[in-house]
Design a protein around this motif. Structure first.
Motif, PDB file in Angstrom:
ATOM      1  N   PRO A  23       0.817  -1.221   0.000  1.00 42.56           N
ATOM      2  CA  PRO A  23       0.000   0.000   0.000  1.00 42.56           C
ATOM      3  C   PRO A  23       0.847   1.267   0.000  1.00 42.56           C
ATOM      4  N   LEU A  24       1.951   1.247   0.747  1.00 39.12           N
ATOM      5  CA  LEU A  24       2.818   2.417   0.789  1.00 39.12           C
ATOM      6  C   LEU A  24       3.420   2.686  -0.577  1.00 39.12           C
ATOM      7  N   ARG A  25       3.849   1.632  -1.266  1.00 42.13           N
ATOM      8  CA  ARG A  25       4.412   1.798  -2.602  1.00 42.13           C
ATOM      9  C   ARG A  25       3.360   2.297  -3.581  1.00 42.13           C
ATOM     10  N   SER A  26       2.129   1.801  -3.446  1.00 43.95           N
ATOM     11  CA  SER A  26       1.053   2.252  -4.324  1.00 43.95           C
ATOM     12  C   SER A  26       0.777   3.729  -4.115  1.00 43.95           C
ATOM     13  N   ARG A  27       0.761   4.167  -2.861  1.00 42.91           N
ATOM     14  CA  ARG A  27       0.533   5.581  -2.595  1.00 42.91           C
ATOM     15  C   ARG A  27       1.667   6.427  -3.162  1.00 42.91           C
ATOM     16  N   ARG A  28       2.886   5.930  -3.061  1.00 38.84           N
ATOM     17  CA  ARG A  28       4.019   6.675  -3.617  1.00 38.84           C
ATOM     18  C   ARG A  28       3.912   6.783  -5.146  1.00 38.84           C
ATOM     19  N   ASP A  29       3.479   5.694  -5.789  1.00 39.96           N
ATOM     20  CA  ASP A  29       3.308   5.742  -7.247  1.00 39.96           C
ATOM     21  C   ASP A  29       2.232   6.746  -7.641  1.00 39.96           C
ATOM     22  N   ASN A  30       1.119   6.736  -6.900  1.00 43.28           N
ATOM     23  CA  ASN A  30       0.058   7.699  -7.199  1.00 43.28           C
ATOM     24  C   ASN A  30       0.531   9.132  -6.983  1.00 43.28           C
ATOM     25  N   LEU A  31       1.287   9.335  -5.901  1.00 46.80           N
ATOM     26  CA  LEU A  31       1.805  10.667  -5.625  1.00 46.80           C
ATOM     27  C   LEU A  31       2.741  11.134  -6.738  1.00 46.80           C
ATOM     28  N   ALA A  32       3.579  10.226  -7.230  1.00 44.47           N
ATOM     29  CA  ALA A  32       4.486  10.586  -8.322  1.00 44.47           C
ATOM     30  C   ALA A  32       3.708  10.921  -9.591  1.00 44.47           C
ATOM     31  N   GLY A  33       2.639  10.146  -9.847  1.00 45.28           N
ATOM     32  CA  GLY A  33       1.829  10.431 -11.022  1.00 45.28           C
ATOM     33  C   GLY A  33       1.177  11.802 -10.949  1.00 45.28           C
ATOM     34  N   TYR A  34       0.587  12.116  -9.782  1.00 46.50           N
ATOM     35  CA  TYR A  34      -0.034  13.432  -9.631  1.00 46.50           C
ATOM     36  C   TYR A  34       1.007  14.551  -9.678  1.00 46.50           C
ATOM     37  N   LEU A  35       2.207  14.260  -9.208  1.00 43.10           N
ATOM     38  CA  LEU A  35       3.270  15.265  -9.260  1.00 43.10           C
ATOM     39  C   LEU A  35       3.624  15.600 -10.706  1.00 43.10           C
ATOM     40  N   PHE A  36       3.715  14.586 -11.550  1.00 45.20           N
ATOM     41  CA  PHE A  36       4.008  14.833 -12.962  1.00 45.20           C
ATOM     42  C   PHE A  36       2.831  15.501 -13.672  1.00 45.20           C
ATOM     43  N   LEU A  37       1.610  15.234 -13.207  1.00 39.95           N
ATOM     44  CA  LEU A  37       0.427  15.859 -13.797  1.00 39.95           C
ATOM     45  C   LEU A  37       0.170  17.264 -13.279  1.00 39.95           C
ATOM     46  N   SER A  38       0.845  17.652 -12.221  1.00 41.92           N
ATOM     47  CA  SER A  38       0.548  18.927 -11.570  1.00 41.92           C
ATOM     48  C   SER A  38       0.664  20.137 -12.491  1.00 41.92           C
ATOM     49  N   PRO A  39       1.653  20.222 -13.407  1.00 43.04           N
ATOM     50  CA  PRO A  39       1.659  21.403 -14.297  1.00 43.04           C
ATOM     51  C   PRO A  39       0.384  21.512 -15.123  1.00 43.04           C
ATOM     52  N   TRP A  40      -0.081  20.372 -15.666  1.00 45.58           N
ATOM     53  CA  TRP A  40      -1.320  20.407 -16.453  1.00 45.58           C
ATOM     54  C   TRP A  40      -2.521  20.721 -15.574  1.00 45.58           C
ATOM     55  N   LEU A  41      -2.582  20.118 -14.376  1.00 42.68           N
ATOM     56  CA  LEU A  41      -3.720  20.362 -13.495  1.00 42.68           C
ATOM     57  C   LEU A  41      -3.772  21.823 -13.059  1.00 42.68           C
ATOM     58  N   LEU A  42      -2.607  22.398 -12.721  1.00 48.37           N
ATOM     59  CA  LEU A  42      -2.575  23.804 -12.338  1.00 48.37           C
ATOM     60  C   LEU A  42      -2.997  24.691 -13.507  1.00 48.37           C
ATOM     61  N   GLY A  43      -2.486  24.361 -14.704  1.00 53.45           N
ATOM     62  CA  GLY A  43      -2.858  25.146 -15.874  1.00 53.45           C
ATOM     63  C   GLY A  43      -4.345  25.064 -16.161  1.00 53.45           C
ATOM     64  N   PHE A  44      -4.917  23.868 -15.996  1.00 50.56           N
ATOM     65  CA  PHE A  44      -6.343  23.711 -16.275  1.00 50.56           C
ATOM     66  C   PHE A  44      -7.191  24.506 -15.287  1.00 50.56           C
ATOM     67  N   PHE A  45      -6.921  24.346 -13.997  1.00 50.97           N
ATOM     68  CA  PHE A  45      -7.770  24.994 -12.997  1.00 50.97           C
ATOM     69  C   PHE A  45      -7.533  26.498 -12.919  1.00 50.97           C
ATOM     70  N   LEU A  46      -6.311  26.958 -13.164  1.00 51.75           N
ATOM     71  CA  LEU A  46      -6.021  28.385 -13.038  1.00 51.75           C
ATOM     72  C   LEU A  46      -6.287  29.152 -14.328  1.00 51.75           C
ATOM     73  N   ILE A  47      -6.084  28.503 -15.490  1.00 56.54           N
ATOM     74  CA  ILE A  47      -6.182  29.212 -16.765  1.00 56.54           C
ATOM     75  C   ILE A  47      -7.487  28.899 -17.493  1.00 56.54           C
ATOM     76  N   ILE A  48      -8.014  27.690 -17.315  1.00 62.97           N
ATOM     77  CA  ILE A  48      -9.225  27.302 -18.043  1.00 62.97           C
ATOM     78  C   ILE A  48     -10.419  27.133 -17.108  1.00 62.97           C
ATOM     79  N   GLY A  49     -10.304  26.229 -16.161  1.00 59.31           N
ATOM     80  CA  GLY A  49     -11.446  25.914 -15.307  1.00 59.31           C
ATOM     81  C   GLY A  49     -11.910  27.089 -14.465  1.00 59.31           C
ATOM     82  N   GLY A  50     -10.975  27.750 -13.775  1.00 62.31           N
ATOM     83  CA  GLY A  50     -11.338  28.880 -12.928  1.00 62.31           C
ATOM     84  C   GLY A  50     -11.995  30.018 -13.695  1.00 62.31           C
ATOM     85  N   PRO A  51     -11.364  30.507 -14.786  1.00 67.10           N
ATOM     86  CA  PRO A  51     -12.013  31.566 -15.571  1.00 67.10           C
ATOM     87  C   PRO A  51     -13.364  31.162 -16.152  1.00 67.10           C
TER      88      PRO A  51
END
Length: 319
Positions: A23-51
């Motif tokens: 379970p700890l390894r699975s959580r670490r993998d998910n965290l790494a995935g979200y970390l790599f997705l964070s630029p896109w997620l920030l761009g979506f919510f701040l530049i597209i979704g929020g406006p």
């Protein structure tokens, strides 16, 4: 005495109980995935979704940018549909532009792609030459050049005058021809669609044409019965993308008309009218309502094309 229990044939041993680290390894993998997705997620919510959420709220308000938004309910939408003739004028201009330019782009692009697919020499050179207008066609510089070309004393009238044709009127200054110049500019940018058509044509198996030739099918028959059906997914893609692009057209109309949409609102594209309301008249609440109406129009056009594609688009795996 020791009793040994044998597993029934065909059954595998029960999996070992999960370790504590999985379970700890699975959580670490998910965290790494979200970390790599964070630029896109920030761009979506701040530049597209929020406006988008903010504009949806503003579309129900009376907001002049400089003041505080005041709730107005559906007043903006009622005004748009019942008390704004320029809204209908901009919608008419945009739809006319769409219905004129999108089919012409497909015809020119498919025609030249078919010629290039015949194996002529210098294919790479011709592809580059025809694609260049698509790269620079939406720029401000090309829009300014287009204006110089079609003005009363522009290059076109000078060229016609040199061969004895008396044309003293401005092509972009006459309501009957102003929109046509923008249609020509959009058709001139057929290179991107042509490249896609050429890629689709090169994927059609040559054996199909050979079999049809053996059966006595002529060139026109082969093109109608083989090329167009197998190319229909590519045609659908190009039509869809060009339709969305036509709804979003702005730069050329703004530069050619000096931001007015003239003459006589003949080049008043929908996006240009939205810009005038929001950034010239500072009616940002009404401009937000216009933006959401445009979203509904584009979604409806896309839905209509997808519904039509069920009847006219052929996929090779269909039975």
């Amino acid at each position: 005495m020791t009793i040994t229990m044998e597993r029934p044939p065909g059954r595998s041993a029960a999996p070992p109980p999960p370790g504590r680290r999985r379970p700890l390894r699975s959580r670490r993998d998910n965290l790494a995935g979200y970390l790599f997705l964070s630029p896109w997620l920030l761009g979506f919510f701040l530049i597209i979704g929020g406006p988008m959420v903010a504009s949806l709220y503003l579309s129900f308000t009376d907001y002049s940018v400089l003041g505080t938004p005041e709730w107005a309910g559906t007043d903006n939408y009622e005004r748009m549909l019942t008390d704004d003739p320029r809204f209908w004028a901009s919608l008419t201009v945009t739809l006319t532009y769409l219905l004129a330019s999108v089919p012409l782009v497909q015809v020119f692009a498919l025609f030249l792609a078919s010629l290039l697919n015949r194996g002529i020499g210098g294919l790479t050179f011709y592809r580059a030459v025809f694609y260049v207008p698509s790269l620079i066609g939406g720029s401000v510089a090309i829009a300014i050049l287009w204006r110089f070309l079609f003005e009363g004393d522009g290059l076109l009238n000078n060229a016609l005058g040199s061969v004895g044709v008396d044309t003293s009127h401005s092509w972009i200054g006459t309501p009957d021809t102003a929109l046509g110049t923008l249609v020509v500019l959009n058709v001139w940018q057929f290179g991107a669609a042509m490249i896609i058509y050429l890629a689709g044509l090169r994927q059609i198996p040559a054996e199909l044409y050979e079999s049809a030739s053996v059966d006595g099918a002529g060139r026109a028959r082969r093109y109608w019965s083989i090329t167009l059906p197998l190319l229909s997914p590519v045609i659908f893609f190009n039509v869809l993308m060009n339709t969305v692009g036509a709804f979003q057209a702005f730069n050329t109309a703004y530069i050619v008309s000096n931001g007015t949409g003239g003459p006589a609102d003949s080049t008043l594209f929908y996006t240009l009218y939205l810009y005038q309301r929001g950034f010239v008249d500072f009616e940002m609440g009404y401009a937000s309502a216009l933006g959401w109406a445009l979203l509904v129009l584009v979604a409806a056009a896309a839905a209509g094309l997808f519904a039509l594609s069920r009847r006219v688009v052929f996929y090779g795996d269909e039975r």
